[in-house]
Design an enzyme around this catalytic site. Structure first.
Site, PDB file in Angstrom:
ATOM      1  N   HIS A  53       0.833  -1.210   0.000  1.00 12.36           N
ATOM      2  CA  HIS A  53       0.000   0.000   0.000  1.00 12.36           C
ATOM      3  C   HIS A  53       0.865   1.258   0.000  1.00 12.36           C
ATOM      4  O   HIS A  53       0.688   2.150  -0.844  1.00 12.36           O
ATOM      5  CB  HIS A  53      -0.902  -0.013   1.236  1.00 12.36           C
ATOM      6  CG  HIS A  53      -1.838   1.155   1.312  1.00 12.36           C
ATOM      7  ND1 HIS A  53      -3.120   1.109   0.812  1.00 12.36           N
ATOM      8  CD2 HIS A  53      -1.675   2.396   1.823  1.00 12.36           C
ATOM      9  CE1 HIS A  53      -3.707   2.271   1.008  1.00 12.36           C
ATOM     10  NE2 HIS A  53      -2.856   3.078   1.632  1.00 12.36           N
ATOM     11  N   GLU A  54       1.812   1.320   0.929  1.00 10.44           N
ATOM     12  CA  GLU A  54       2.675   2.497   1.016  1.00 10.44           C
ATOM     13  C   GLU A  54       3.615   2.595  -0.183  1.00 10.44           C
ATOM     14  O   GLU A  54       3.977   3.689  -0.611  1.00 10.44           O
ATOM     15  CB  GLU A  54       3.483   2.463   2.319  1.00 10.44           C
ATOM     16  CG  GLU A  54       2.639   2.485   3.585  1.00 10.44           C
ATOM     17  CD  GLU A  54       1.703   3.677   3.661  1.00 10.44           C
ATOM     18  OE1 GLU A  54       2.040   4.733   3.083  1.00 10.44           O
ATOM     19  OE2 GLU A  54       0.631   3.554   4.280  1.00 10.44           O
TER      20      GLU A  54
ATOM     21  N   HIS B 237       1.848   4.545  -2.869  1.00  6.26           N
ATOM     22  CA  HIS B 237       1.938   5.988  -2.655  1.00  6.26           C
ATOM     23  C   HIS B 237       3.343   6.498  -2.987  1.00  6.26           C
ATOM     24  O   HIS B 237       3.496   7.554  -3.616  1.00  6.26           O
ATOM     25  CB  HIS B 237       1.618   6.322  -1.194  1.00  6.26           C
ATOM     26  CG  HIS B 237       0.194   6.086  -0.813  1.00  6.26           C
ATOM     27  ND1 HIS B 237      -0.865   6.582  -1.533  1.00  6.26           N
ATOM     28  CD2 HIS B 237      -0.350   5.408   0.241  1.00  6.26           C
ATOM     29  CE1 HIS B 237      -2.006   6.226  -0.953  1.00  6.26           C
ATOM     30  NE2 HIS B 237      -1.717   5.509   0.122  1.00  6.26           N
TER      31      HIS B 237
END
Length: 225
Positions: free
Chosen positions: A36-37, A40
């Site tokens: 997820h990170e 980003h």
């Protein structure tokens, strides 16, 4: 007072089960958080935004190392993560604005950066399903209790059952699914039981005695056939 034998018999398996569950949870959550990170992070880099910190886990920090302009960190609390981008805190008035600040980038780029995390989790799910189907294939759904494999030195092995045999009834009760057969067999540990088996075009009956096997049910150990 708990005797050593009781601990080995009851508490040790439960303790190991809980430890494995906790470790597996941390690994699964860690993977989801990292992907997820990472979404980003990659989107921010491609969008020209300066990433000041990439952290998996929350403080206190166990390890950190700076490569280029980004500090990579590992936190002690494994249930989260974050990336710190330049200009993502509007209350930071002391900092001089820069073209590489998040708030200085066009709205479309900011939207892509925000959406990249959930999109990467979706991509991970698709990839894992692809891996499972590629290595294991799609199971065949059947209304019958069809034997897929026989463990060596088991009662089924002694009874010369073979993969592909269909269990039609157990103890006189007709079964249509594997779960129905298991519900009948579980309480019959050590009890001779008549199985009606279909093999190809032939039908035959055979007596099999299920052996007792200990399983963990919630927080308790129980014995099933």
């Amino acid at each position: 007072m708990v005797r050593r034998g009781a601990f080995t018999y009851y508490l040790l398996p439960i303790t190991l089960y809980l430890m494995i569950t906790i470790i597996a949870t941390i690994i699964v959550l860690g993977t989801l958080i990292f992907v997820h990170e990472l979404g980003h992070f990659v989107a921010a880099k491609l969008g020209g935004v300066k990433v000041e910190k990439f952290s998996i886990g929350f403080p206190p920090t166990i390890y950190s190392k700076k490569f280029g302009e980004t500090v990579y960190a590992l936190g002690a609390i494994p249930f989260g993560g974050y990336i710190k981008m330049a200009g993502d805190n509007p209350e930071d008035e002391d900092k001089k604005p820069s073209r590489r600040d998040l708030n200085s980038r066009p709205l479309s780029i900011r939207a892509v950066i925000i959406a990249a995390g959930p999109v990467m989790n979706f991509v991970l799910a698709v990839f894992l399903f692809w891996c499972v189907l590629s290595f294991h294939g799609i199971g065949e759904i059947s209304g019958s209790a069809i034997i897929g494999g026989v463990m060596s030195d088991s009662p089924a092995d002694s009874a010369e059952l073979a993969p592909g045999d269909s269990v039609m009834s157990v103890g006189g009760e007709r079964v249509g699914r594997w779960s129905e057969m298991a519900d009948i067999v579980h309480p019959r540990a050590g009890m001779a039981t008549i199985f009606r088996i279909a093999r190809g075009e032939s039908l035959f009956t055979i007596e099999i005695t299920p052996v007792a096997h200990e399983v963990i049910d919630g927080s308790e150990m129980r014995e099933v056939g």
